[in-house]
Design a protein around this motif. Structure first.
Motif, PDB file in Angstrom:
ATOM      1  N   ARG B  57       1.004  -0.912   0.105  1.00  0.00           N
ATOM      2  CA  ARG B  57      -0.068   0.255   0.015  1.00  0.00           C
ATOM      3  C   ARG B  57       1.499   1.658  -0.334  1.00  0.00           C
ATOM      4  NH1 ARG B  57      -3.573  -1.225   4.736  1.00  0.00           N
ATOM      5  NH2 ARG B  57      -4.393  -3.609   3.759  1.00  0.00           N
ATOM      6  N   GLN B  58       2.209   1.186   0.309  1.00  0.00           N
ATOM      7  CA  GLN B  58       3.065   2.584   0.287  1.00  0.00           C
ATOM      8  C   GLN B  58       3.649   2.625  -0.849  1.00  0.00           C
ATOM      9  OE1 GLN B  58       5.664   2.096   4.118  1.00  0.00           O
ATOM     10  NE2 GLN B  58       4.345   2.260   4.991  1.00  0.00           N
ATOM     11  N   MET B  59       3.800   1.525  -0.904  1.00  0.00           N
ATOM     12  CA  MET B  59       4.642   1.602  -2.267  1.00  0.00           C
ATOM     13  C   MET B  59       3.365   2.100  -3.253  1.00  0.00           C
ATOM     14  SD  MET B  59       7.073   1.023  -3.429  1.00  0.00           S
ATOM     15  CE  MET B  59       8.442  -0.168  -3.505  1.00  0.00           C
ATOM     16  N   LYS B  60       1.904   2.077  -3.620  1.00  0.00           N
ATOM     17  CA  LYS B  60       0.797   2.480  -4.628  1.00  0.00           C
ATOM     18  C   LYS B  60       0.780   3.772  -4.250  1.00  0.00           C
ATOM     19  CE  LYS B  60      -1.666  -2.001  -5.895  1.00  0.00           C
ATOM     20  NZ  LYS B  60      -2.555  -2.621  -4.950  1.00  0.00           N
ATOM     21  N   PHE B  61       0.657   3.520  -2.753  1.00  0.00           N
ATOM     22  CA  PHE B  61       0.587   5.846  -2.532  1.00  0.00           C
ATOM     23  C   PHE B  61       1.467   6.493  -3.097  1.00  0.00           C
ATOM     24  CE2 PHE B  61       1.993   9.106  -0.038  1.00  0.00           C
ATOM     25  CZ  PHE B  61       0.163   9.879   0.389  1.00  0.00           C
ATOM     26  N   THR B  62       2.791   5.675  -2.555  1.00  0.00           N
ATOM     27  CA  THR B  62       4.648   6.483  -3.460  1.00  0.00           C
ATOM     28  C   THR B  62       4.318   6.457  -4.437  1.00  0.00           C
ATOM     29  OG1 THR B  62       5.496   4.963  -1.925  1.00  0.00           O
ATOM     30  CG2 THR B  62       6.414   6.607  -3.640  1.00  0.00           C
ATOM     31  N   ILE B  63       3.438   5.374  -5.968  1.00  0.00           N
ATOM     32  CA  ILE B  63       3.043   5.703  -7.297  1.00  0.00           C
ATOM     33  C   ILE B  63       2.851   7.394  -7.129  1.00  0.00           C
ATOM     34  CG2 ILE B  63       3.006   5.007  -9.392  1.00  0.00           C
ATOM     35  CD1 ILE B  63       4.284   2.296  -7.683  1.00  0.00           C
ATOM     36  N   THR B  64       1.038   6.917  -6.522  1.00  0.00           N
ATOM     37  CA  THR B  64       0.113   7.694  -6.672  1.00  0.00           C
ATOM     38  C   THR B  64       0.750   9.316  -6.657  1.00  0.00           C
ATOM     39  OG1 THR B  64      -1.290   6.113  -6.178  1.00  0.00           O
ATOM     40  CG2 THR B  64      -2.135   8.333  -6.271  1.00  0.00           C
ATOM     41  N   THR B  65       1.050   9.348  -5.805  1.00  0.00           N
ATOM     42  CA  THR B  65       1.736  10.845  -5.608  1.00  0.00           C
ATOM     43  C   THR B  65       3.140  11.498  -6.619  1.00  0.00           C
ATOM     44  OG1 THR B  65       1.572  10.795  -2.947  1.00  0.00           O
ATOM     45  CG2 THR B  65       3.156  11.698  -3.874  1.00  0.00           C
ATOM     46  N   LEU B  66       3.767  10.362  -6.923  1.00  0.00           N
ATOM     47  CA  LEU B  66       4.204  10.993  -8.156  1.00  0.00           C
ATOM     48  C   LEU B  66       4.105  11.287  -9.151  1.00  0.00           C
ATOM     49  CD1 LEU B  66       7.240   7.909  -8.064  1.00  0.00           C
ATOM     50  CD2 LEU B  66       7.483  10.094  -7.365  1.00  0.00           C
ATOM     51  N   ARG B  67       2.452  10.445  -9.270  1.00  0.00           N
ATOM     52  CA  ARG B  67       1.843  11.250 -10.169  1.00  0.00           C
ATOM     53  C   ARG B  67       1.272  11.979 -10.485  1.00  0.00           C
ATOM     54  NH1 ARG B  67       1.185  11.807 -14.717  1.00  0.00           N
ATOM     55  NH2 ARG B  67       0.183  10.644 -15.867  1.00  0.00           N
ATOM     56  N   GLN B  68       1.219  12.665  -9.250  1.00  0.00           N
ATOM     57  CA  GLN B  68       0.343  14.086  -8.795  1.00  0.00           C
ATOM     58  C   GLN B  68       2.314  15.686  -8.339  1.00  0.00           C
ATOM     59  OE1 GLN B  68      -2.280  12.877  -5.613  1.00  0.00           O
ATOM     60  NE2 GLN B  68      -4.106  11.882  -6.775  1.00  0.00           N
ATOM     61  N   LEU B  69       2.739  15.207  -8.650  1.00  0.00           N
ATOM     62  CA  LEU B  69       3.698  16.247  -8.497  1.00  0.00           C
ATOM     63  C   LEU B  69       3.211  17.546  -9.428  1.00  0.00           C
ATOM     64  CD1 LEU B  69       6.890  14.290  -8.281  1.00  0.00           C
ATOM     65  CD2 LEU B  69       5.844  15.666  -6.754  1.00  0.00           C
ATOM     66  N   PRO B  70       3.693  18.552  -8.618  1.00  0.00           N
ATOM     67  CA  PRO B  70       3.137  19.685  -9.624  1.00  0.00           C
ATOM     68  C   PRO B  70       3.663  19.686 -11.108  1.00  0.00           C
ATOM     69  CG  PRO B  70       4.037  20.026  -7.719  1.00  0.00           C
ATOM     70  CD  PRO B  70       4.327  19.205  -7.321  1.00  0.00           C
ATOM     71  N   VAL B  71       3.571  20.597 -11.898  1.00  0.00           N
ATOM     72  CA  VAL B  71       4.235  20.324 -13.060  1.00  0.00           C
ATOM     73  C   VAL B  71       5.805  21.576 -12.847  1.00  0.00           C
ATOM     74  CG1 VAL B  71       4.165  21.688 -15.781  1.00  0.00           C
ATOM     75  CG2 VAL B  71       2.161  20.632 -14.211  1.00  0.00           C
ATOM     76  N   GLU B  72       6.769  20.806 -13.430  1.00  0.00           N
ATOM     77  CA  GLU B  72       8.054  22.332 -13.600  1.00  0.00           C
ATOM     78  C   GLU B  72       7.561  23.133 -14.607  1.00  0.00           C
ATOM     79  OE1 GLU B  72      10.066  20.709 -11.362  1.00  0.00           O
ATOM     80  OE2 GLU B  72      11.112  22.449 -12.525  1.00  0.00           O
ATOM     81  N   PRO B  73       7.466  24.327 -13.260  1.00  0.00           N
ATOM     82  CA  PRO B  73       7.404  25.545 -13.914  1.00  0.00           C
ATOM     83  C   PRO B  73       8.796  26.227 -15.226  1.00  0.00           C
ATOM     84  CG  PRO B  73       8.348  25.741 -11.992  1.00  0.00           C
ATOM     85  CD  PRO B  73       7.987  24.333 -12.760  1.00  0.00           C
ATOM     86  N   VAL B  74       8.237  26.331 -16.195  1.00  0.00           N
ATOM     87  CA  VAL B  74       9.374  26.551 -17.423  1.00  0.00           C
ATOM     88  C   VAL B  74       9.365  28.301 -17.479  1.00  0.00           C
ATOM     89  CG1 VAL B  74       9.728  26.567 -19.976  1.00  0.00           C
ATOM     90  CG2 VAL B  74       8.575  24.502 -18.724  1.00  0.00           C
ATOM     91  N   PRO B  75      10.618  28.925 -17.217  1.00  0.00           N
ATOM     92  CA  PRO B  75      10.243  30.246 -17.024  1.00  0.00           C
ATOM     93  C   PRO B  75       9.915  31.139 -18.797  1.00  0.00           C
ATOM     94  CG  PRO B  75      12.582  29.727 -16.606  1.00  0.00           C
ATOM     95  CD  PRO B  75      11.827  28.310 -17.436  1.00  0.00           C
ATOM     96  N   PRO B  76       9.059  32.067 -18.087  1.00  0.00           N
ATOM     97  CA  PRO B  76       8.971  32.759 -19.453  1.00  0.00           C
ATOM     98  C   PRO B  76       9.639  33.181 -20.472  1.00  0.00           C
ATOM     99  CG  PRO B  76       7.553  33.495 -17.363  1.00  0.00           C
ATOM    100  CD  PRO B  76       8.711  33.111 -16.876  1.00  0.00           C
ATOM    101  N   HIS B  77      10.863  33.236 -19.869  1.00  0.00           N
ATOM    102  CA  HIS B  77      12.073  33.526 -21.091  1.00  0.00           C
ATOM    103  C   HIS B  77      12.584  32.764 -21.734  1.00  0.00           C
ATOM    104  CE1 HIS B  77      15.708  32.179 -19.732  1.00  0.00           C
ATOM    105  NE2 HIS B  77      15.187  31.938 -18.207  1.00  0.00           N
TER     106      HIS B  77
END
Ligand code: ZN
Lengths: 216, 103
Positions: B57-77
């Motif tokens: 269950r912990q492993m599944k939770f870890t995978i789910t959380t990885l999937r929900q990491l916020p998008v890496e912001p790309v600088p406007p420039h």
């Protein structure tokens, strides 16, 4: 994203081929975050990663007329990126062998990965040192879904050897299929699974430590 | 059944996985790459072992959380520069044949 543009993939490719700026901007907005994440797992610094993303889009423009749709557009993008990152890796001398060297895959870890979790000797041999507890529902949501929890994960990912980090980024963060990951990174199915396993085992362990400390 | 008894039982059943093996095989299990008999043995162990059930269950939770990491912001420039390069590319790239200016 294709939906918001009312385009299927062939339509999107044709629009890019014809130089449709609106489509290019939308596609770039949609994929650049994913590309940057993968680039960061492939080159030593964020600054270089940003350059690799730019080079990738230039590669897309150079190659879009030859794109035949044999792979998905996303897979094609990621492939261009890993190729650019490889070139970059050679240019930046800091970045050692991109390929499957022991240090980049963590192949030297062997089965020691699980060692710390289990009793090595005596009557309890092979048993959990510290039997895993249920995280849910005992752990408050403010811990499990916190910003801090996410940064624990991000930090754990950053410490992974290169190829493990790439596999985890593609599979678990970007949700790319294992078949496509093998295709993008040019590794075997078995290799992919081993790398994924090592990465997941380490990230779970870091998360477990954090949750243990913050449970009450 | 108390935990010790369960572990003894698991230990006595021939061909059963140890907790350590469960931890080693967890990704193969989740990826669906175990053989049928391994899968049965894996699930049999889970059925009797609370700790390994939690581990999974912990492993599944870890995978789910990885999937929900916020998008890496790309600088406007970075985006702005790309747009400029796109426009330059468009000016250079050969127009389709129907373009009257081609000849
Ligand atoms: Zn167990």
């Amino acid at each position: 994203m294709h939906d918001t543009l009312h385009l299927d993939e062939p339509g999107l490719v044709r629009a890019l081929q014809s130089g449709d700026e609106k489509v290019f901007t939308a596609v770039m907005d949609w994929y650049s975050g994913s590309l940057l994440r993968l680039a960061m797992s492939s080159v030593p610094s964020r600054a270089v990663a940003e350059e690799v993303v730019q080079e990738t889009w230039m590669g897309v423009l150079e190659g879009i007329h030859r794109f035949e749709g044999r792979s998905s557009f996303k897979t094609w993008l990621f492939r261009i990126l890993t190729n650019r990152a490889k070139t970059r890796g050679i240019r930046e001398s800091r970045y050692e062998a991109f390929g499957l060297s022991a240090s980049s895959t963590g192949a030297d870890e062997g089965s020691s990965l699980e060692d710390s979790l289990f009793v090595a000797e005596g009557s309890g041999k092979g048993h959990w040192v510290d039997p895993p507890q249920a995280w849910e529902p005992d752990t408050p949501e403010r811990v499990l879904l916190s910003k801090e929890c996410r940064s624990v994960i991000e930090n754990a990912i950053e410490r992974l050897p290169g190829t493990q980090r790439q596999v985890m980024t593609l599979r678990d963060i970007e949700g790319v299929s294992s078949e496509e990951v093998c295709n993008i990174l040019e590794i075997s199915e078995t290799n992919q699974r081993v790398l994924l396993h090592r990465a997941r085992t380490k990230v779970r362990r870091e998360l477990a430590l954090y949750i243990q400390e913050n449970k009450t | 059944m108390d935990t010790n008894f369960k572990h003894k039982l698991l230990g006595h059943m021939a061909g059963n996985f140890t907790c350590r093996e469960i931890a080693q095989l967890v990704t193969d299990y989740l990826e669906g790459s175990l053989t049928f008999s391994e899968r049965v043995r894996f699930q049999l162990h889970l059925g009797l072992c609370f700790a390994c059930r939690n581990y999974l269950r912990q492993m599944k939770f870890t995978i789910t959380t990885l999937r929900q990491l916020p998008v890496e912001p790309v600088p406007p420039h970075v985006k702005e520069e790309l747009l400029q390069r796109f426009r330059a590319w468009k000016r250079q790239s050969p127009e389709p044949a129907e373009n009257p200016e081609a000849d």
